[in-house]
Write a protein that holds these residues in place. Structure first.
Motif, PDB file in Angstrom:
ATOM      1  N   GLU A   1      -6.619   0.947  -0.677  1.00 20.94           N
ATOM      2  CA  GLU A   1      -6.432  -0.077  -0.286  1.00 20.94           C
ATOM      3  C   GLU A   1      -6.572  -1.044  -0.205  1.00 20.94           C
ATOM      4  O   GLU A   1      -7.428  -1.007  -2.592  1.00 20.94           O
ATOM      5  CB  GLU A   1      -7.674  -0.326   0.826  1.00 20.94           C
ATOM      6  CG  GLU A   1      -7.990   1.380   1.905  1.00 20.94           C
ATOM      7  CD  GLU A   1      -6.557   0.870   2.515  1.00 20.94           C
ATOM      8  OE1 GLU A   1      -6.117   0.003   2.937  1.00 20.94           O
ATOM      9  OE2 GLU A   1      -5.813   2.830   3.615  1.00 20.94           O
TER      10      GLU A   1
ATOM     11  N   ASP B   1      -7.028  11.175   3.519  1.00 24.89           N
ATOM     12  CA  ASP B   1      -8.500  11.255   1.992  1.00 24.89           C
ATOM     13  C   ASP B   1      -9.563  10.111   1.995  1.00 24.89           C
ATOM     14  O   ASP B   1      -8.869   8.353   1.558  1.00 24.89           O
ATOM     15  CB  ASP B   1      -7.522  12.137   0.887  1.00 24.89           C
ATOM     16  CG  ASP B   1      -8.680  12.021   0.025  1.00 24.89           C
ATOM     17  OD1 ASP B   1      -9.809  11.904   0.022  1.00 24.89           O
ATOM     18  OD2 ASP B   1      -8.636  13.426   0.099  1.00 24.89           O
ATOM     19  N   LYS B   2     -10.227  10.098   2.254  1.00 24.33           N
ATOM     20  CA  LYS B   2     -11.604   8.790   1.864  1.00 24.33           C
ATOM     21  C   LYS B   2     -11.094   8.710   0.611  1.00 24.33           C
ATOM     22  O   LYS B   2     -11.849   7.035   0.478  1.00 24.33           O
ATOM     23  CB  LYS B   2     -12.911   9.779   2.610  1.00 24.33           C
ATOM     24  CG  LYS B   2     -13.192   9.252   3.652  1.00 24.33           C
ATOM     25  CD  LYS B   2     -14.520   9.594   3.943  1.00 24.33           C
ATOM     26  CE  LYS B   2     -14.623  10.285   5.209  1.00 24.33           C
ATOM     27  NZ  LYS B   2     -15.950  10.688   5.657  1.00 24.33           N
ATOM     28  N   GLU B   3     -11.613   9.124  -0.439  1.00 25.73           N
ATOM     29  CA  GLU B   3     -11.579   8.862  -1.626  1.00 25.73           C
ATOM     30  C   GLU B   3     -10.243   8.222  -2.096  1.00 25.73           C
ATOM     31  O   GLU B   3      -9.990   7.098  -2.998  1.00 25.73           O
ATOM     32  CB  GLU B   3     -11.389  10.054  -2.949  1.00 25.73           C
ATOM     33  CG  GLU B   3     -12.691  10.874  -2.634  1.00 25.73           C
ATOM     34  CD  GLU B   3     -13.427  11.972  -3.766  1.00 25.73           C
ATOM     35  OE1 GLU B   3     -11.998  13.338  -3.381  1.00 25.73           O
ATOM     36  OE2 GLU B   3     -14.344  12.008  -3.933  1.00 25.73           O
TER      37      GLU B   3
ATOM     38  N   LYS C   1       0.753  -0.828   0.565  1.00 22.05           N
ATOM     39  CA  LYS C   1       0.256   0.259   0.351  1.00 22.05           C
ATOM     40  C   LYS C   1       1.089   0.908   0.139  1.00 22.05           C
ATOM     41  O   LYS C   1       0.595   2.492  -0.708  1.00 22.05           O
ATOM     42  CB  LYS C   1      -0.977  -0.400   1.299  1.00 22.05           C
ATOM     43  CG  LYS C   1      -1.666   1.065   1.337  1.00 22.05           C
ATOM     44  CD  LYS C   1      -2.418   1.516   2.901  1.00 22.05           C
ATOM     45  CE  LYS C   1      -3.071   2.415   3.317  1.00 22.05           C
ATOM     46  NZ  LYS C   1      -3.633   2.560   4.410  1.00 22.05           N
TER      47      LYS C   1
ATOM     48  N   ALA D   1      -7.840   6.485  -0.068  1.00 15.25           N
ATOM     49  CA  ALA D   1      -7.729   5.225   0.701  1.00 15.25           C
ATOM     50  C   ALA D   1      -8.971   4.455   0.098  1.00 15.25           C
ATOM     51  O   ALA D   1      -8.106   3.167  -0.426  1.00 15.25           O
ATOM     52  CB  ALA D   1      -8.698   5.748   1.577  1.00 15.25           C
ATOM     53  N   ALA D   2      -9.861   4.893  -0.762  1.00 17.90           N
ATOM     54  CA  ALA D   2     -10.419   3.443  -1.544  1.00 17.90           C
ATOM     55  C   ALA D   2     -10.273   3.441  -2.404  1.00 17.90           C
ATOM     56  O   ALA D   2     -10.659   2.184  -2.789  1.00 17.90           O
ATOM     57  CB  ALA D   2     -12.377   4.441  -2.008  1.00 17.90           C
ATOM     58  N   ILE D   3      -9.179   3.589  -3.200  1.00 19.87           N
ATOM     59  CA  ILE D   3      -8.076   3.267  -4.535  1.00 19.87           C
ATOM     60  C   ILE D   3      -6.862   2.950  -3.805  1.00 19.87           C
ATOM     61  O   ILE D   3      -6.578   1.171  -4.563  1.00 19.87           O
ATOM     62  CB  ILE D   3      -7.986   4.638  -5.408  1.00 19.87           C
ATOM     63  CG1 ILE D   3      -8.507   5.817  -6.107  1.00 19.87           C
ATOM     64  CG2 ILE D   3      -7.085   4.327  -6.258  1.00 19.87           C
ATOM     65  CD1 ILE D   3      -8.400   6.916  -6.667  1.00 19.87           C
TER      66      ILE D   3
ATOM     67  N   ALA E   1      -7.172  11.042  -7.701  1.00 22.92           N
ATOM     68  CA  ALA E   1      -9.046  10.194  -7.287  1.00 22.92           C
ATOM     69  C   ALA E   1     -10.347  11.040  -7.648  1.00 22.92           C
ATOM     70  O   ALA E   1     -10.534  10.639  -7.898  1.00 22.92           O
ATOM     71  CB  ALA E   1      -9.032  10.273  -6.104  1.00 22.92           C
TER      72      ALA E   1
ATOM     73  N   GLN F   1      -8.042   1.271 -10.116  1.00 24.31           N
ATOM     74  CA  GLN F   1      -7.024   0.923  -9.707  1.00 24.31           C
ATOM     75  C   GLN F   1      -6.414  -0.020 -11.235  1.00 24.31           C
ATOM     76  O   GLN F   1      -4.935  -0.188 -10.341  1.00 24.31           O
ATOM     77  CB  GLN F   1      -8.223  -0.791  -8.669  1.00 24.31           C
ATOM     78  CG  GLN F   1      -8.541   0.173  -7.342  1.00 24.31           C
ATOM     79  CD  GLN F   1      -9.375  -0.502  -5.819  1.00 24.31           C
ATOM     80  OE1 GLN F   1      -8.997  -2.043  -6.472  1.00 24.31           O
ATOM     81  NE2 GLN F   1      -9.233  -0.487  -4.745  1.00 24.31           N
TER      82      GLN F   1
END
Length: 232
Positions: free
Chosen positions: A232, A224-226, A65, A228-230, A80, A146
């Motif tokens: 993770e 940053d949630k966006e 990661k 992190a979504a990529i 993102a 991703q």
């Protein structure tokens, strides 16, 4: 009479050829959503130029990661948010290049770099840029973020003749890419603007300083949630 019949036949042939090539590249883009690309033009060019060729494609799960976050922090912090193109950075780069034509500045996103490295060749010509725009749009549409990031980390040059995060990790730190620490990933990412000039090992003061900045940006982006979504 023979000449008159030749041109219609040639035109029909060219139309068929264009249609075959268009369908072929579209199918190829879809296949690469799941299959890693074969040799690229850039990799072959490096090999023919005497730099050799070291690469070892790995899956998303086999990448740290930290590596995913490091290249975003280094190369494209808006990854993102954009649809493949960072228009503000492109505009600034064009203005800069107009003022200083001998010192060209790029503004390519990770998506653009992936399109260039997978499908095209290394140059700054308008023809290549046109193709790059098309392929960038297509991989954003077909692959998603991703998969773009996964392919990017597999095909990008990370040293003379060294392509992909696995080959770089093994070369510089004697470990698989899955085990890269934050500092090690940042060190590799620090060399991406010019991997033939900037060395991971032994690192110059510039690379060390840049890697520290990248680690700081990684800390900022980690929340940053966006992003992190990529990653993770």
């Amino acid at each position: 009479m023979k000449t008159k019949g030749l041109f219609p036949r040639l035109w029909r042939f060219l139309k068929k050829l264009f249609l075959i090539l268009f369908i072929g590249q579209f199918v190829y883009i879809i296949i690469l959503k799941w299959v890693n690309p074969p040799l690229t033009i850039t990799q072959l060019s490096n090999w023919f130029s005497g730099y050799g060729l070291k690469r070892d494609y790995v899956s998303w799960e086999e990448m740290s990661k930290n590596a995913r976050l490091a290249v975003i922090a280094s190369e494209d912090q808006l990854f993102a948010d954009h649809n493949g193109f960072d228009w503000k950075s492109i505009e600034k780069a064009m203005e800069y290049n107009t003022r200083k034509p001998n010192r060209v500045r790029g503004a390519s996103t990770i998506s653009q770099q992936t399109a260039k490295n997978v499908f095209l060749w290394q140059s700054r010509g308008w023809v290549r840029k046109g193709f790059e725009t098309y392929f960038t749009f297509m991989i954003e549409l077909v692959w998603g973020k991703q998969r773009i990031l996964e392919v990017y980390l597999n095909v990008i040059e990370m040293g003379p003749g060294i392509f992909g995060i696995e080959a770089a990790s093994q070369k510089y730190f004697k470990k698989p890419a899955k085990s890269l620490t934050r500092a090690e990933a940042a060190r590799i990412a620090a060399c991406l603007p010019n991997p033939k000039k900037f060395k991971v090992q032994p690192a110059s003061k510039y690379v060390i300083g840049r890697s520290v900045i990248i680690q700081r940006q990684m800390n900022n982006l980690a929340g940053d949630k966006e992003i992190a979504a990529i990653v993770e």
